[in-house]
Design a protein around this motif. Structure first.
Motif, PDB file in Angstrom:
ATOM      1  N   UNK A 135       0.853  -1.184   0.000  1.00 32.13           N
ATOM      2  CA  UNK A 135       0.000   0.000   0.000  1.00 32.13           C
ATOM      3  C   UNK A 135       0.895   1.242   0.000  1.00 32.13           C
ATOM      4  N   UNK A 136       0.942   1.912  -1.142  1.00 33.73           N
ATOM      5  CA  UNK A 136       1.896   3.010  -1.300  1.00 33.73           C
ATOM      6  C   UNK A 136       1.654   4.133  -0.284  1.00 33.73           C
ATOM      7  N   UNK A 137       0.388   4.559  -0.119  1.00 38.41           N
ATOM      8  CA  UNK A 137       0.107   5.671   0.793  1.00 38.41           C
ATOM      9  C   UNK A 137       0.497   5.313   2.217  1.00 38.41           C
ATOM     10  N   UNK A 138       0.235   4.084   2.596  1.00 39.97           N
ATOM     11  CA  UNK A 138       0.606   3.645   3.935  1.00 39.97           C
ATOM     12  C   UNK A 138       2.131   3.679   4.095  1.00 39.97           C
ATOM     13  N   UNK A 139       2.819   3.235   3.049  1.00 43.80           N
ATOM     14  CA  UNK A 139       4.292   3.230   3.095  1.00 43.80           C
ATOM     15  C   UNK A 139       4.841   4.641   3.262  1.00 43.80           C
ATOM     16  N   UNK A 140       4.204   5.588   2.600  1.00 38.73           N
ATOM     17  CA  UNK A 140       4.732   6.957   2.589  1.00 38.73           C
ATOM     18  C   UNK A 140       4.478   7.725   3.890  1.00 38.73           C
ATOM     19  N   UNK A 141       3.586   7.214   4.695  1.00 38.70           N
ATOM     20  CA  UNK A 141       3.228   7.938   5.933  1.00 38.70           C
ATOM     21  C   UNK A 141       4.457   8.237   6.780  1.00 38.70           C
ATOM     22  N   UNK A 142       4.679   9.497   7.060  1.00 37.93           N
ATOM     23  CA  UNK A 142       5.780   9.891   7.935  1.00 37.93           C
ATOM     24  C   UNK A 142       7.164   9.784   7.320  1.00 37.93           C
ATOM     25  N   UNK A 143       7.229   9.582   5.998  1.00 40.62           N
ATOM     26  CA  UNK A 143       8.543   9.434   5.353  1.00 40.62           C
ATOM     27  C   UNK A 143       9.332  10.733   5.405  1.00 40.62           C
ATOM     28  N   UNK A 144      10.637  10.620   5.669  1.00 39.96           N
ATOM     29  CA  UNK A 144      11.527  11.775   5.607  1.00 39.96           C
ATOM     30  C   UNK A 144      12.127  11.934   4.215  1.00 39.96           C
ATOM     31  N   UNK A 145      12.302  10.807   3.529  1.00 41.51           N
ATOM     32  CA  UNK A 145      12.814  10.815   2.150  1.00 41.51           C
ATOM     33  C   UNK A 145      11.960   9.881   1.299  1.00 41.51           C
ATOM     34  N   UNK A 146      11.506  10.387   0.157  1.00 42.04           N
ATOM     35  CA  UNK A 146      10.735   9.590  -0.795  1.00 42.04           C
ATOM     36  C   UNK A 146      11.575   9.418  -2.048  1.00 42.04           C
ATOM     37  N   UNK A 147      12.022   8.190  -2.312  1.00 44.37           N
ATOM     38  CA  UNK A 147      12.858   7.918  -3.480  1.00 44.37           C
ATOM     39  C   UNK A 147      11.994   7.218  -4.519  1.00 44.37           C
ATOM     40  N   UNK A 148      11.604   7.939  -5.565  1.00 40.60           N
ATOM     41  CA  UNK A 148      10.735   7.375  -6.596  1.00 40.60           C
ATOM     42  C   UNK A 148      11.570   6.826  -7.742  1.00 40.60           C
ATOM     43  N   UNK A 149      11.097   5.719  -8.306  1.00 41.12           N
ATOM     44  CA  UNK A 149      11.816   5.143  -9.454  1.00 41.12           C
ATOM     45  C   UNK A 149      10.921   4.106 -10.102  1.00 41.12           C
ATOM     46  N   UNK A 150      10.939   4.073 -11.407  1.00 43.29           N
ATOM     47  CA  UNK A 150      10.281   2.969 -12.089  1.00 43.29           C
ATOM     48  C   UNK A 150      11.265   1.831 -12.297  1.00 43.29           C
ATOM     49  N   UNK A 151      10.753   0.623 -12.273  1.00 41.64           N
ATOM     50  CA  UNK A 151      11.551  -0.520 -12.740  1.00 41.64           C
ATOM     51  C   UNK A 151      10.607  -1.556 -13.350  1.00 41.64           C
ATOM     52  N   UNK A 152      11.143  -2.336 -14.257  1.00 42.44           N
ATOM     53  CA  UNK A 152      10.352  -3.412 -14.850  1.00 42.44           C
ATOM     54  C   UNK A 152      10.385  -4.622 -13.919  1.00 42.44           C
ATOM     55  N   UNK A 153       9.606  -5.624 -14.244  1.00 35.30           N
ATOM     56  CA  UNK A 153       9.489  -6.801 -13.378  1.00 35.30           C
ATOM     57  C   UNK A 153      10.829  -7.489 -13.168  1.00 35.30           C
ATOM     58  N   UNK A 154      11.268  -7.602 -11.907  1.00 36.09           N
ATOM     59  CA  UNK A 154      12.542  -8.275 -11.637  1.00 36.09           C
ATOM     60  C   UNK A 154      12.474  -9.786 -11.799  1.00 36.09           C
ATOM     61  N   UNK A 155      11.299 -10.340 -12.016  1.00 37.95           N
ATOM     62  CA  UNK A 155      11.197 -11.780 -12.254  1.00 37.95           C
ATOM     63  C   UNK A 155      11.499 -12.642 -11.054  1.00 37.95           C
ATOM     64  N   UNK A 156      11.272 -12.101  -9.868  1.00 37.45           N
ATOM     65  CA  UNK A 156      11.577 -12.865  -8.656  1.00 37.45           C
ATOM     66  C   UNK A 156      10.481 -13.896  -8.383  1.00 37.45           C
ATOM     67  N   UNK A 157       9.233 -13.429  -8.378  1.00 39.59           N
ATOM     68  CA  UNK A 157       8.138 -14.369  -8.091  1.00 39.59           C
ATOM     69  C   UNK A 157       7.705 -15.107  -9.349  1.00 39.59           C
ATOM     70  N   UNK A 158       7.894 -14.496 -10.494  1.00 44.64           N
ATOM     71  CA  UNK A 158       7.421 -15.080 -11.745  1.00 44.64           C
ATOM     72  C   UNK A 158       8.494 -14.853 -12.827  1.00 44.64           C
ATOM     73  N   UNK A 159       9.463 -15.775 -12.936  1.00 43.44           N
ATOM     74  CA  UNK A 159      10.623 -15.557 -13.815  1.00 43.44           C
ATOM     75  C   UNK A 159      10.254 -15.221 -15.258  1.00 43.44           C
ATOM     76  N   UNK A 160       9.130 -15.768 -15.755  1.00 42.94           N
ATOM     77  CA  UNK A 160       8.806 -15.504 -17.160  1.00 42.94           C
ATOM     78  C   UNK A 160       8.361 -14.060 -17.387  1.00 42.94           C
ATOM     79  N   UNK A 161       8.075 -13.320 -16.314  1.00 41.75           N
ATOM     80  CA  UNK A 161       7.696 -11.907 -16.459  1.00 41.75           C
ATOM     81  C   UNK A 161       8.907 -10.968 -16.432  1.00 41.75           C
ATOM     82  N   UNK A 162      10.100 -11.529 -16.345  1.00 39.99           N
ATOM     83  CA  UNK A 162      11.305 -10.696 -16.216  1.00 39.99           C
ATOM     84  C   UNK A 162      11.389  -9.641 -17.323  1.00 39.99           C
ATOM     85  N   UNK A 163      11.560  -8.400 -16.896  1.00 40.14           N
ATOM     86  CA  UNK A 163      11.748  -7.305 -17.849  1.00 40.14           C
ATOM     87  C   UNK A 163      10.457  -6.733 -18.397  1.00 40.14           C
TER      88      UNK A 163
END
Lengths: 325, 325, 325
Positions: free
Chosen positions: B224-252
Motif C-alpha cells: 500500500x503506497x500511501x501507507x508506506x509513505x506515511x511519515x517518510x523523511x525521504x521519498x525515493x521514486x523510481x520505475x523498474x520493470x518486473x525483476x522476475x523474482x516471483x514469476x521468472x517468465x515476467x522478467x523485464x
C-alpha cells in the motif's frame, strides 16, 4: 621525423628498439617534450587498439589530444579543381586540411583501403593529401597500404623475446582464411619491417595472394605452408585479400577460404617451438585455434601492449624535430 | 579498493561519507594521486550524467581520461571457446579485454540489462568479464543490476540533509509508472545501500515488482503506497520493470502503468515534510508531478551534482590502492 | 563576461583586437587561468572548425574539456509544464540543464536554426535555456541566429591585413548561391560586428534576402552586386536562406540560385585589390571560383586559424570574471 609511413622513416632499427625499451622502462620520461603541443587523431575508419594506444602514448608524452571521427561516408572531400560543388562533397581538401592542421602540431591519420580501386589505394591518396597540404608532421594510424605502428610494435615484441640469442630468428608471415575481404596494410608493413630487420624472413600464402613488390621485396615466398613453417621461431598469421599483383582485376577479392591454412597445433608442431603472433582483432577458428592463441607461446597480448610503446617512440621523435622548426 | 560494485566495497559508511565531504570542500585536494594514471571509460550504452560526472571526477583527481563508446550492436564479443568466428562477432573477449586494459590503469564499465535473459543479466556477465580478464581496478558505471555510484551519491545527499538530527530517518523507495521497460539497477543498489545505512527503510510497489532478495534483503515491503509513505523523511521514486523474482517468465516486462502511483502533492502530504528524490532522467507526469519535483523539498539536482563527489571518492580509493601494486 | 552572443558582449573592439594579438603572440600566456576549470562543449549539430578550435583554445588556457554530442533527434527536452512525458522526450530542461552545468564551469552551445519556425529560431530558444537555467557562463558556438566566434575571428583577420593604413576599409558582405538552405547565423553576426567596427560596410544580395534589422541595422544595402563590390577592400561571401523579413512565409527557403552572384575574377576585378573572405566550409563553383579562393588575396585559411584566437579571448575573459564569483 616529419612522416612515419615506411620503415626507413624510423632510421637505424637497433637504435629505435633501444629507444623503445628506454621508454617502456619510464613511459613518462619525455613528458616535457609534449607540453602545449596538440596531436590531432583523424579517423576515417573505426579503430579500437590504434585509437586507445595512440591517445595513451600522446598523453604519456604530455601532449593534448583531439580526436576527430570523420564519417567516411558523410565527409567526402572534393579533390578536383574546376568542379561546381553542388553534390555530396561539401568541402575541398585545399581548405579542409590546412584548417584542421592550423589547430594542432601533429596529425595521425586512419584511412582504410577501399579495396575496389587498386591505384587509388596504393597511391595512398588520403594520407598523401595530409602530408602535402597540412604542413605538419603526419603519421599513419593504419592507412590504405601500411600499418607501421603495428609492424614496429611487432618488432619490439620479437626483440624482447629474442634477446640474448645468437642466431637470426626464422620469421614466417602466413596467410590464413577469413570470412571478409581485408586490406593488405598489416602484411605489407610487416614484410617491409622484417626485410629491414636482421631476420630470416619467409612469406607463405596460396597462389594469387602475392604481396606488392614494394613491400615484400626479395623476401622468400613459399607456397607450401607447412614447408614454410618448418623450424620457424615466429609465426605471424594474418588474412589479406588479393593484392592484385599478378591479376589486377582480382584486387580486393577473396580467392581462398582454405581452412587447412588455419594455424593449429599441427602447424605449430613443425616450428622451432615458435611463438604465435597476430595484430588483432583475430577471428578464432579461422585464423588460429583457441589452443594456439591461448598457449604460452602466444604473443598477441604483448604485441598489442607494445603499440603504446611503438607509438611513443614515433611521437617522441616527431616532437624532438619540432625544436628545429 | 579493486572493484566498486556493491556497498561492501566502500567499507565503513560513515568514513566514506566523511571522505565525500572532505572532497566536496576541496575537489582537487588529491590531484597528485592521478598524475600519469589513465581511466578508461567503456560505454556499451548511452550515458549523460554518468559520462560527465565520472570524467569530471577523474580530471579533478589529475587523471587522464579515455572515453570509449562501444556500439552495443556492432561490437559483439565472442565468449565461447571452440567456435569458428565467421559470424558477427569479430573479437574474442580473451583478447579484447586484456588489450584495452593494457592501455589504462583503471576501468569504468557501463552496460545495461538486456531485460530478456534474467540469468545473463543477474550474472553481470559483461562486468565480471572485465573484472576477471582486465587485471585492473574496475568500477560499475551502471551495469545490468547495479548503479552504486548513484546510490552512494543519493546517500551523500541524504546525509547532507539529515545532519544534526537525532532520529533515524524514514526512507521510502517507491515504484512509479513509466512508459518503457526499465532495468532494476537503480532500485537494486538503492535498496542495498539503504539496508547498509542507519535508516528506517521501506519499499513499496505493486505486486509482482518484488526486487531480488540479494539487494532488498530484509527490507520492509509494503504494497500500500500511501501507507508506506506515511511519515517518510525521504521519498525515493523510481520505475523498474518486473525483476522476475516471483514469476521468472515476467522478467523485464511492464506489469502495471497505474498512474495512482505517480508522486503528487497528495502523496507528499502524508510524509513528514519529506524530501523528494529521483536519480534522473525523470519523466514528469508519470513518475512525479511538476509541482513536487520543482518544490523546495526536491533534491534531484543536488543528487545529480553529488555524482561527481561519489565518483571522486571511489576513484581516489582505487588510486590509493595502486601504491601497493 | 558571462555570455558571448552579441558584439556588445566583447566591449571595446580595439581593446579586444589588441588582446587577440597578445594571445596570438603567446597562446599559453594565460594558462594559469584555466587550471582546474572545465569547459563543457555541447553540440546539438555537427561541427568541425568550431569543435577543434574551441577545444584547442580551452586547452591553451589550461582548462579541462568535456565534449558532449547530443543527437538532436534523440535528445528532445521537454520545455512545458503539466505535460505527461510519455512520448519521445525523456527529460525536462529544468533537470537536464542544471545537471550538466553542475559538472563544469563554462558552457559552449552549438545549436543550428531549424529554418522552419522563424519565431522559435530568432528567439534563440535553446541558447537562452542554457543561459537561464545553467547558472554558468555560456558562449555561442554558432546558434540559431548568431556565430560571434566567427565574426570576431573575421575581424581579427581584417585587422591584421589592414594595419598601418589610414582610410576606413570598404567591406562588402555579398550573398552567393548554394545548393542547400543555410542558416543566417554567419551573415547576421558578420553584419553586427561590421556595424560596430570602424569600416565602410555594404551588404548586397538578391531581393527577398534582407537580413534581420536586429543585425543589419542601418548598413547600406545595395541590390546590384557589381556596384556594391566597386572599390571593396574586403569581399565577404556567404550564402544564406531567406531570413523571412519582408515575407515571413518564405523563411528558410531558397529564393535564388543565380550563378551570376558566384565570386569570380570578374567580380574581384572591380574591387580595390580586395581580399576574399569566407567562413568555410565553402562550395567552390557556387560561392567562389577556384581561382579566387586560391589567389594570394584569399584569407580563408587565416580566418579559420584565427578561430582559435577569437575563442581564446572569449574564454580568457570568462575565466577572468570567475575570480569575482
Amino acid at each position: 621525423m616529419r612522416t612515419f609511413i615506411n620503415v626507413e622513416d624510423i632510421g637505424d632499427i637497433r637504435t629505435a628498439l633501444a629507444e623503445a625499451q628506454e621508454i617502456k622502462n619510464d613511459r613518462f620520461k619525455y613528458q616535457h617534450l609534449g607540453k602545449n603541443k596538440t596531436l590531432m587523431m583523424i579517423f576515417f575508419n573505426n579503430s579500437l587498439r590504434t585509437r586507445l594506444s595512440t591517445q595513451k602514448a600522446a598523453m604519456n608524452l604530455g601532449m593534448n589530444v583531439i580526436v576527430l571521427d570523420v564519417n567516411a561516408g558523410a565527409w567526402k572531400l572534393e579533390t578536383e579543381r574546376g568542379v561546381i560543388m553542388d553534390g555530396d562533397k561539401s568541402e575541398h581538401l585545399l581548405e579542409a586540411i590546412p584548417v584542421m592542421a592550423s589547430y594542432c602540431d601533429m596529425i595521425g591519420v586512419r584511412s582504410f583501403a577501399g579495396l575496389t580501386d587498386r591505384d587509388y589505394d596504393y597511391a595512398e591518396t588520403v594520407l598523401n593529401q595530409f602530408i602535402r597540404y597540412s604542413g605538419k608532421p603526419v603519421f599513419a594510424m593504419e592507412t590504405a597500404t601500411v600499418h607501421p605502428l603495428q609492424a614496429f610494435a611487432d618488432l619490439i615484441t620479437m626483440d624482447e623475446q629474442w634477446q640474448n640469442r645468437n642466431a637470426r630468428p626464422k620469421v614466417v608471415l602466413t596467410w590464413a582464411p577469413h570470412c571478409r575481404a581485408l586490406p593488405q596494410a598489416v602484411p605489407n608493413s610487416f614484410a617491409q619491417w622484417m626485410n629491414a630487420a636482421d631476420v630470416d624472413f619467409v612469406v607463405t600464402h596460396p597462389e594469387g595472394y602475392e604481396l606488392d613488390p614494394k613491400f615484400v621485396g626479395n623476401a622468400r615466398v613459399e607456397y607450401n605452408q607447412m614447408k614454410a613453417l618448418e623450424g620457424a621461431d615466429f609465426v605471424y598469421a594474418k588474412n589479406w585479400s588479393c593484392p592484385g599483383v599478378t591479376c589486377p582485376e582480382d584486387y580486393g577479392k577473396i580467392l581462398s577460404k582454405d581452412m587447412s591454412w588455419t594455424i593449429d597445433d599441427a602447424h605449430m608442431a613443425v616450428t622451432n617451438n615458435g611463438k604465435f603472433m597476430h595484430c588483432l582483432p583475430v577471428r578464432r577458428g579461422l585464423i588460429v585455434t583457441d589452443d594456439v592463441i591461448e598457449s604460452k607461446n602466444s604473443l598477441v597480448i604483448p604485441e598489442a601492449a607494445n603499440r603504446e610503446i611503438s607509438c611513443s617512440v614515433v611521437i617522441k621523435r616527431m616532437l624532438e624535430c619540432m625544436k628545429d622548426f
